[in-house]
Design a protein around this motif. Sequence first.
Motif, PDB file in Angstrom:
ATOM      1  N   LEU A  33     -25.523 -11.976  36.597  1.00 45.78           N
ATOM      2  CA  LEU A  33     -26.232 -10.928  37.323  1.00 45.78           C
ATOM      3  C   LEU A  33     -26.387  -9.667  36.488  1.00 45.78           C
ATOM      4  O   LEU A  33     -27.385  -8.945  36.631  1.00 45.78           O
ATOM      5  CB  LEU A  33     -25.495 -10.628  38.631  1.00 45.78           C
ATOM      6  CG  LEU A  33     -25.614 -11.744  39.672  1.00 45.78           C
ATOM      7  CD1 LEU A  33     -24.608 -11.553  40.800  1.00 45.78           C
ATOM      8  CD2 LEU A  33     -27.025 -11.788  40.245  1.00 45.78           C
ATOM      9  N   VAL A  34     -25.421  -9.359  35.620  1.00 45.70           N
ATOM     10  CA  VAL A  34     -25.612  -8.229  34.696  1.00 45.70           C
ATOM     11  C   VAL A  34     -26.811  -8.509  33.796  1.00 45.70           C
ATOM     12  O   VAL A  34     -27.648  -7.629  33.543  1.00 45.70           O
ATOM     13  CB  VAL A  34     -24.340  -7.992  33.873  1.00 45.70           C
ATOM     14  CG1 VAL A  34     -24.606  -6.962  32.782  1.00 45.70           C
ATOM     15  CG2 VAL A  34     -23.218  -7.503  34.760  1.00 45.70           C
ATOM     16  N   ARG A  35     -26.868  -9.733  33.297  1.00 42.85           N
ATOM     17  CA  ARG A  35     -28.010 -10.118  32.484  1.00 42.85           C
ATOM     18  C   ARG A  35     -29.309 -10.002  33.282  1.00 42.85           C
ATOM     19  O   ARG A  35     -30.341  -9.514  32.776  1.00 42.85           O
ATOM     20  CB  ARG A  35     -27.806 -11.550  31.996  1.00 42.85           C
ATOM     21  CG  ARG A  35     -28.798 -12.051  30.919  1.00 42.85           C
ATOM     22  CD  ARG A  35     -30.131 -12.519  31.489  1.00 42.85           C
ATOM     23  NE  ARG A  35     -29.978 -13.269  32.704  1.00 42.85           N
ATOM     24  CZ  ARG A  35     -29.757 -14.580  32.762  1.00 42.85           C
ATOM     25  NH1 ARG A  35     -29.652 -15.271  31.661  1.00 42.85           N
ATOM     26  NH2 ARG A  35     -29.676 -15.189  33.940  1.00 42.85           N
ATOM     27  N   ASP A  36     -29.278 -10.450  34.588  1.00 44.36           N
ATOM     28  CA  ASP A  36     -30.477 -10.384  35.424  1.00 44.36           C
ATOM     29  C   ASP A  36     -30.937  -8.951  35.653  1.00 44.36           C
ATOM     30  O   ASP A  36     -32.130  -8.662  35.680  1.00 44.36           O
ATOM     31  CB  ASP A  36     -30.216 -11.075  36.756  1.00 44.36           C
ATOM     32  CG  ASP A  36     -30.064 -12.575  36.615  1.00 44.36           C
ATOM     33  OD1 ASP A  36     -30.479 -13.097  35.557  1.00 44.36           O
ATOM     34  OD2 ASP A  36     -29.549 -13.209  37.547  1.00 44.36           O
ATOM     35  N   VAL A  37     -29.956  -8.042  35.859  1.00 42.24           N
ATOM     36  CA  VAL A  37     -30.312  -6.638  36.064  1.00 42.24           C
ATOM     37  C   VAL A  37     -31.068  -6.103  34.859  1.00 42.24           C
ATOM     38  O   VAL A  37     -32.130  -5.469  34.986  1.00 42.24           O
ATOM     39  CB  VAL A  37     -29.047  -5.799  36.348  1.00 42.24           C
ATOM     40  CG1 VAL A  37     -29.387  -4.305  36.300  1.00 42.24           C
ATOM     41  CG2 VAL A  37     -28.459  -6.151  37.706  1.00 42.24           C
ATOM     42  N   TRP A  38     -30.538  -6.379  33.678  1.00 37.91           N
ATOM     43  CA  TRP A  38     -31.209  -5.856  32.480  1.00 37.91           C
ATOM     44  C   TRP A  38     -32.497  -6.609  32.180  1.00 37.91           C
ATOM     45  O   TRP A  38     -33.416  -6.049  31.549  1.00 37.91           O
ATOM     46  CB  TRP A  38     -30.257  -5.905  31.290  1.00 37.91           C
ATOM     47  CG  TRP A  38     -29.246  -4.805  31.396  1.00 37.91           C
ATOM     48  CD1 TRP A  38     -27.961  -4.913  31.786  1.00 37.91           C
ATOM     49  CD2 TRP A  38     -29.491  -3.425  31.139  1.00 37.91           C
ATOM     50  NE1 TRP A  38     -27.356  -3.682  31.797  1.00 37.91           N
ATOM     51  CE2 TRP A  38     -28.276  -2.743  31.405  1.00 37.91           C
ATOM     52  CE3 TRP A  38     -30.586  -2.685  30.709  1.00 37.91           C
ATOM     53  CZ2 TRP A  38     -28.153  -1.376  31.247  1.00 37.91           C
ATOM     54  CZ3 TRP A  38     -30.460  -1.330  30.563  1.00 37.91           C
ATOM     55  CH2 TRP A  38     -29.267  -0.672  30.831  1.00 37.91           C
ATOM     56  N   GLU A  39     -32.589  -7.849  32.615  1.00 37.54           N
ATOM     57  CA  GLU A  39     -33.851  -8.566  32.479  1.00 37.54           C
ATOM     58  C   GLU A  39     -34.918  -7.934  33.375  1.00 37.54           C
ATOM     59  O   GLU A  39     -36.089  -7.813  32.974  1.00 37.54           O
ATOM     60  CB  GLU A  39     -33.656 -10.038  32.840  1.00 37.54           C
ATOM     61  CG  GLU A  39     -34.914 -10.879  32.779  1.00 37.54           C
ATOM     62  CD  GLU A  39     -35.478 -11.011  31.365  1.00 37.54           C
ATOM     63  OE1 GLU A  39     -36.658 -11.375  31.234  1.00 37.54           O
ATOM     64  OE2 GLU A  39     -34.734 -10.741  30.392  1.00 37.54           O
ATOM     65  N   TYR A  58     -18.139  -6.048  29.421  1.00 38.69           N
ATOM     66  CA  TYR A  58     -19.534  -6.428  29.654  1.00 38.69           C
ATOM     67  C   TYR A  58     -19.962  -6.349  31.120  1.00 38.69           C
ATOM     68  O   TYR A  58     -21.145  -6.499  31.397  1.00 38.69           O
ATOM     69  CB  TYR A  58     -19.775  -7.844  29.125  1.00 38.69           C
ATOM     70  CG  TYR A  58     -19.737  -7.881  27.626  1.00 38.69           C
ATOM     71  CD1 TYR A  58     -20.844  -7.490  26.882  1.00 38.69           C
ATOM     72  CD2 TYR A  58     -18.578  -8.269  26.970  1.00 38.69           C
ATOM     73  CE1 TYR A  58     -20.796  -7.507  25.489  1.00 38.69           C
ATOM     74  CE2 TYR A  58     -18.532  -8.290  25.585  1.00 38.69           C
ATOM     75  CZ  TYR A  58     -19.639  -7.896  24.852  1.00 38.69           C
ATOM     76  OH  TYR A  58     -19.582  -7.893  23.493  1.00 38.69           O
ATOM     77  N   ILE A  59     -19.046  -6.137  32.027  1.00 41.43           N
ATOM     78  CA  ILE A  59     -19.410  -6.017  33.444  1.00 41.43           C
ATOM     79  C   ILE A  59     -19.055  -4.638  33.973  1.00 41.43           C
ATOM     80  O   ILE A  59     -19.873  -3.959  34.590  1.00 41.43           O
ATOM     81  CB  ILE A  59     -18.721  -7.119  34.282  1.00 41.43           C
ATOM     82  CG1 ILE A  59     -19.195  -8.486  33.814  1.00 41.43           C
ATOM     83  CG2 ILE A  59     -19.000  -6.929  35.772  1.00 41.43           C
ATOM     84  CD1 ILE A  59     -18.490  -9.651  34.471  1.00 41.43           C
ATOM     85  N   ASP A  60     -17.810  -4.197  33.682  1.00 37.72           N
ATOM     86  CA  ASP A  60     -17.390  -2.881  34.165  1.00 37.72           C
ATOM     87  C   ASP A  60     -17.741  -1.769  33.187  1.00 37.72           C
ATOM     88  O   ASP A  60     -17.677  -0.599  33.547  1.00 37.72           O
ATOM     89  CB  ASP A  60     -15.877  -2.897  34.425  1.00 37.72           C
ATOM     90  CG  ASP A  60     -15.426  -1.720  35.241  1.00 37.72           C
ATOM     91  OD1 ASP A  60     -16.072  -1.432  36.261  1.00 37.72           O
ATOM     92  OD2 ASP A  60     -14.436  -1.060  34.858  1.00 37.72           O
ATOM     93  N   ALA A  61     -18.113  -2.140  31.967  1.00 34.64           N
ATOM     94  CA  ALA A  61     -18.514  -1.170  30.936  1.00 34.64           C
ATOM     95  C   ALA A  61     -17.428  -0.137  30.669  1.00 34.64           C
ATOM     96  O   ALA A  61     -17.696   1.043  30.470  1.00 34.64           O
ATOM     97  CB  ALA A  61     -19.818  -0.474  31.327  1.00 34.64           C
ATOM     98  N   ASN A  62     -16.167  -0.578  30.642  1.00 33.49           N
ATOM     99  CA  ASN A  62     -15.030   0.305  30.381  1.00 33.49           C
ATOM    100  C   ASN A  62     -14.367  -0.151  29.090  1.00 33.49           C
ATOM    101  O   ASN A  62     -13.368  -0.868  29.089  1.00 33.49           O
ATOM    102  CB  ASN A  62     -14.042   0.254  31.552  1.00 33.49           C
ATOM    103  CG  ASN A  62     -13.041   1.392  31.508  1.00 33.49           C
ATOM    104  OD1 ASN A  62     -12.783   1.970  30.463  1.00 33.49           O
ATOM    105  ND2 ASN A  62     -12.470   1.696  32.662  1.00 33.49           N
ATOM    106  N   THR A  63     -14.948   0.243  27.948  1.00 38.69           N
ATOM    107  CA  THR A  63     -14.474  -0.251  26.654  1.00 38.69           C
ATOM    108  C   THR A  63     -13.094   0.272  26.308  1.00 38.69           C
ATOM    109  O   THR A  63     -12.317  -0.424  25.639  1.00 38.69           O
ATOM    110  CB  THR A  63     -15.468   0.157  25.561  1.00 38.69           C
ATOM    111  OG1 THR A  63     -15.657   1.577  25.606  1.00 38.69           O
ATOM    112  CG2 THR A  63     -16.796  -0.539  25.772  1.00 38.69           C
TER     113      THR A  63
END
Length: 856
Positions: free
Chosen positions: A80-86, A138-143
């Motif tokens: 779904l992260v990929r889908d959002v950016w798609e 890659y999902i929470d974006a908390n590196t």
Amino acid sequence: MFLLAVTYLSTYYDADGVRAADLLMSRLGSLAHALPLDIKFLAFARERAARDMGAHVLDRAALDALERDMRTHHLHALYLVRDVWELVRTAARPDQVSAAVGRLAVHAHGASTTYAKLIERNPRDKNLLRSYAQFLTYIDANTDKAAQVLEEAENVEYAETCQNQKPLPTTGSRSDSDQNLLATRAVPELVSSLAEHDREAPLNAKVLGTSTPMGNNNNKIAFSAQDTEFTSDAIGHLGKVGKLGSDTSGTSASKMQRQKQMLRLTVTERVLQPLHATQPMYFAVLAIFAACIIGFIVCRELFATTVTTLTVVFDDARQTRFQAANIIDYVRGIVYANMISERDLFNQNYAGLAAAVQDMVSSKLPGVLASQAALTVPPSTFRMYQSYQLTGVYDFTAVTLNGLQTAQWVVLAGKLALGYSYGALMPEVCSAISSIRFLTDNLAAIFQALATLPDSGIVAYMQLLNGSQGLLYGTMICTLVALLAAIVYADQMIIGKYFETESQLTRLLLSVPRSTASHIVTNLEEELEAFREVTDVDSLTLEQHRLAAINGRGDQGKPHMKGRRWYRLAMSITFVLIASVTAGMYAATLSLVNQQSNMHVVVLSGTRRYLITALNIFSREYISPDWTISPETCIKNNRGALLDLATTHSTLVNDVDGLSFLFPSLTVYPRDCTAIGSCGNMTEIPAIGFTRQVAGQSANAELDQFIYESTLFVNSMTLGDTTSGNISNATDPRYIRWKLMAALGNDVMNRVDEVNGAMLALILTQVTSLSTLTMAAFAVQVVLVLVAVGAFVSVGLPRVRIEGKTLTAMLYLIPEPLMIKEVPRIHKFVESGGLIVDLNGLAVGGGGVIDGKAKA
């Protein structure tokens, strides 16, 4: 030998061997007293190991289920992260992006929750920690936190490697380095839930670089089948200790990390700020509860007052009419008994008169006086005459009396009559006493005035009901207005304000250039493929997920309605449901408590008894030797009473939903009077034709016969000798018919009383049932409000909060160099802590910039 056999069977013969081994162990247990201690210990150790193995199997099954859930949520979240950016790359509509983010929030929250449970149970599983680090990246974006978790996984792996390479000393104390190496490391509580770790303070641990998720590939956290295996060989809870690293670190890197974390928290809180403005809604909810409670109290008071009115006020008005008619009957009966010299008849009438007067004075009149004093509409009045004698000539004084005043005059006449013994109260005495003569001078008018007394009870009840209706309508309106205010505020100021902010963030997200979005999608697809290689979760293909996201459908292909419309629909349904219950409660109270029509039926039915008493009095005045009332007046009064009785009875019989329908056993069906003492302990008089067969017919039929016999008797008045008033001869047909008429009348009056009692009991039952129904409706109303508020606070708001955090996280997936260069408006939004939202030049549908135009 037994133990060897048990070991052999359980090792080489599977389930059958295990069962046989258990039987042998049972045999050993029976011989326990003869076994050596070491054999007993071996048996105990085997039983304990079997129990522990069962517990381990159960714990392993629970862990496997958690791991399956974790993999499923993690994989779907990556999709779904990929889908959002798609969608961002293809410049989709904002509502499509919002729907995809909503689905992503569900799976991201599920993955975060399952990770928290797994890490709590096995905090030193390096593969689990690495998987969680990939989730954070890659999902929470908390590196920063991902780097900390990944470092912890590396430390765990290093400790395990050192432990395998360097055996523990068998004697003596360990060295300091061995203790540092082999001691169980304190593992922080890495995650409890998505909602909790988003609120954590910045973590200050050693990190493997400071890159953004989509930036430097050298520090990228990737997966392969070699370094990630989802197993948990060592499951255990090692405890919860504080965070790794030092919050007092003075390095510029740690300070920068803390600042970034605090800035991200600030952005998230500003995005979710409308969701915290719930205090006015709670005030409206308190107003709803207050109005509900007041309405419930008013309804309960109305029920109690209705019962009191029916059993006291209305009953007193009805009984006052009956007792006043009985007093007239007894007074004229005393005069009749004195004239025909019947002492037993005198005693009977005298005792009845004393009881009726006492009942009126002590009970009925005070109640009716109090109820009529509160009436706002004056009762009907009637013209009557009071006579007095002057030098042999009677003069009259005209008076105007209502029903209650007429009853008071009747009681006064009854009191005076009680002062005369047997044989004293003769016609000439009655004529000399003005108050007693008042009865004979105004007999027809008195019965007309007394007939209005029950109507005053109905008027008093309706006046009370009308007064309560205004309060009931007021509380109902207040409840509905407070309910509408709470829902409108929640829709406009909480949910609406949030979705306005969400719309702005979505437009900011859609302003990302196609090249940047393509770069992010490419990296996500690489990570997705790497993650899929080490999982066995059945999932949709990339193309299926892409089509599902573009078409606005969920993971199962069902139509997906998200955003403000969903909440508005839910709140609309809630309002309709609670408003329906509220309006239904008040409407049922007002409709069912309004017993005016049923009270009219009771009055109409009681009028039959009242008119039968009047016919008995009028007919006896014709039979009596006392012709104070002329035969012509007797015929006229009887004709009028007969017409009224026939009309009233016909109205009740022809009412299809009336007494005959409600109480057929008391009105339509015949009764069994064959047994002695049955049918109200009736006295059979065959000489006049009053038999058990006659009394056994239905009440309606017996009343019809009474009307028929009374009509024949009145007809005989016109054919008889009107010059002599003594027709008490037992052989006179008119006397016989009059006796039959009196016997039928007395029996019918008893049966009418039964019907009236049943009708009053039905009314009270309806009111009581309505009271119970109102209590249930009130409980349902309160429960619905509580459920609605609880669902909004515990389900709706957290769901929106999770979606808001997930949408905010999407902004942080953009590499910082690309953010500064390609989408400066997003960088400005992030660096300002969410204060600056630059939408100038953005198209409403997203997907680029409109040169020279500003559309906010």
